[in-house]
Each structure stands twice: as C-alpha cells, then as structure tokens.
Design an enzyme around this catalytic site. Structure first.
Site, PDB file in Angstrom:
ATOM      1  N   GLY A 190      29.870  53.711  41.803  1.00  0.00           N
ATOM      2  CA  GLY A 190      31.121  54.142  42.405  1.00  0.00           C
ATOM      3  C   GLY A 190      31.946  54.978  41.444  1.00  0.00           C
ATOM      4  N   ASP A 203      36.721  53.217  43.622  1.00  0.00           N
ATOM      5  CA  ASP A 203      37.403  52.072  43.031  1.00  0.00           C
ATOM      6  C   ASP A 203      38.788  52.515  42.564  1.00  0.00           C
ATOM      7  OD1 ASP A 203      36.837  49.224  41.507  1.00  0.00           O
ATOM      8  OD2 ASP A 203      38.158  50.535  40.364  1.00  0.00           O
ATOM      9  N   HIS A 262      43.219  41.582  39.915  1.00  0.00           N
ATOM     10  CA  HIS A 262      42.922  42.482  38.794  1.00  0.00           C
ATOM     11  C   HIS A 262      42.727  41.736  37.475  1.00  0.00           C
ATOM     12  CE1 HIS A 262      43.575  46.952  37.709  1.00  0.00           C
ATOM     13  NE2 HIS A 262      42.729  46.413  36.853  1.00  0.00           N
ATOM     14  N   GLY A 272      35.403  55.387  39.636  1.00  0.00           N
ATOM     15  CA  GLY A 272      36.627  54.699  39.255  1.00  0.00           C
ATOM     16  C   GLY A 272      37.745  55.707  39.047  1.00  0.00           C
ATOM     17  N   ILE A 277      27.410  46.739  49.228  1.00  0.00           N
ATOM     18  CA  ILE A 277      28.301  47.398  48.281  1.00  0.00           C
ATOM     19  C   ILE A 277      27.458  48.395  47.488  1.00  0.00           C
ATOM     20  CG2 ILE A 277      28.078  45.443  46.680  1.00  0.00           C
ATOM     21  CD1 ILE A 277      30.756  46.283  45.417  1.00  0.00           C
ATOM     22  N   GLY A 333      26.811  39.295  53.730  1.00  0.00           N
ATOM     23  CA  GLY A 333      25.917  40.274  54.346  1.00  0.00           C
ATOM     24  C   GLY A 333      26.367  41.718  54.229  1.00  0.00           C
ATOM     25  N   LYS A 353      42.785  46.611  43.893  1.00  0.00           N
ATOM     26  CA  LYS A 353      43.071  45.401  43.123  1.00  0.00           C
ATOM     27  C   LYS A 353      44.538  44.994  43.208  1.00  0.00           C
ATOM     28  CE  LYS A 353      39.663  47.213  39.979  1.00  0.00           C
ATOM     29  NZ  LYS A 353      39.759  48.583  40.473  1.00  0.00           N
ATOM     30  N   TYR A 379      47.191  51.810  38.994  1.00  0.00           N
ATOM     31  CA  TYR A 379      46.753  53.110  38.485  1.00  0.00           C
ATOM     32  C   TYR A 379      47.728  54.221  38.864  1.00  0.00           C
ATOM     33  CZ  TYR A 379      42.161  50.805  37.960  1.00  0.00           C
ATOM     34  OH  TYR A 379      41.127  49.958  37.644  1.00  0.00           O
TER      35      TYR A 379
END
Length: 183
Positions: free
Chosen positions: A16, A43, A110, A18, A12, A9, A77, A48
């Site tokens: 987005g 994201d 990931h 990244g 999203i 529910g 991730k 990263y």
C-alpha cells in the site's frame, strides 16, 4: 497485487501507499499516481493532516474511472487525543467526512496509551477498543486493529475483546527489528 485475508474473510492488499509525512498537495498527487499505476491500498491517518487531500484524490480517481470504491482498500487511524470511548465515533465521523467515504476498510488505534502516562493505561486502551468494536459492528469500518502495540498491549486487549484485533501495524526493517512483537 497479492492480498492477505482477515479472519472475517475480507482481503487486504499486501502493498500500500503510506501518506505519512506527505504535505497535503504532495499527498494528493501521490495518491492519484499510485492509484493510476495500480496501487489499491492507501494508508492514512487523521494526525498526518492530509486526509482531506487524500479524500479529494480518491473522489477524483472515482470520477475519472481510475478505480471504483469497491476495488480500493483504505486504512486510517485513531489518534491519541481521541482515545476516550466517547471520542472514537466523532473521530471516525471526521475521518469519513475528510475522505469522502461511507466507511474505511481498516481503522487502527494509532498508538497504545503510554504505560508511563497514567496508571490506568490498561483500562483506557480497553475502553478505546470497545468503542472500536462498536464501529465495526455498526459497519462504519470493515476491519479493526492496532498500530505500534507491543505484546503486553495486545494481551491486555485480548483479555476482554469480543472482536480481536485483525492487524497490528508495526515498524519492522533492518534498522528496527521487533521479533518479539512479530512472533
């Protein structure tokens, strides 16, 4: 901004920002500007190397009244070096600390374990997934999923999961079409 809806529910945002390949200072500026112009999905990922700067941009945006936490959707991730079930909780703890958040909206594995890396890839992915389910049940993450999983990786999880993956975030564009995975 249009939303999709998870089976649990929760919404999203379909679009987005990244932060892959963003230098830390660049990630900070990009996240601040994206939030200012209306993006509500960020994201990121531990690998990263910019989650602290993403987190600072989020906190500054909260403080400046640009966005409230409940209006924001943050994805992160779990990196490959943290696939062992006992490493999943410390990995999310570090991500939450770096981001300065109490939870992330979506937490993804990931990458699946590479099939050629070891014969036990199926059980290793299943162990990671069971730990992800625990994070979900504990409320540390609002949704769980995978990234870069192919159909045989998904089938492996679906055989044993109690919470099915809510997302498989994949690369898909004219130069790299994955119709079998999409289907």
């Amino acid at each position: 901004m249009k939303n999709a809806t998870f089976k649990n529910g929760d919404p999203i945002p379909q679009l987005g920002l990244g932060t892959w390949r963003s230098e830390p200072s660049e990630a900070y500026r990009a996240v601040k500007e994206a939030l200012r112009i209306g993006y509500r999905h960020i994201d990121c990922a531990a690998i990263y190397g910019n989650e602290k700067e993403v987190g600072q941009a989020l906190r500054d945006s909260f403080r400046e009244g640009i966005v409230r936490r409940e209006e924001l959707f943050v994805t992160s991730k779990l990196w490959n070096s943290h696939h062992a079930p006992q490493d999943v909780e410390p990995a999310i703890r570090q991500t939450l600390s770096d981001l300065g958040l109490d939870y992330v909206d979506l937490y993804l594995i990931h990458w699946p374990r590479p099939d050629a890396a070891c014969e036990e890839w199926k059980e290793l992915d299943r162990g990671s997934w069971r730990a992800m389910e625990e994070l979900y049940r504990a409320g540390r993450v609002r949704a769980i999923g995978v990234s870069n999983f192919l159909p045989h990786h998904l089938e492996n999880l679906l055989e044993v999961c109690t919470v099915p993956p809510m997302v498989d975030q994949i690369e898909f564009h004219p130069g790299y079409v994955q119709w079998e995975t999409v289907e």
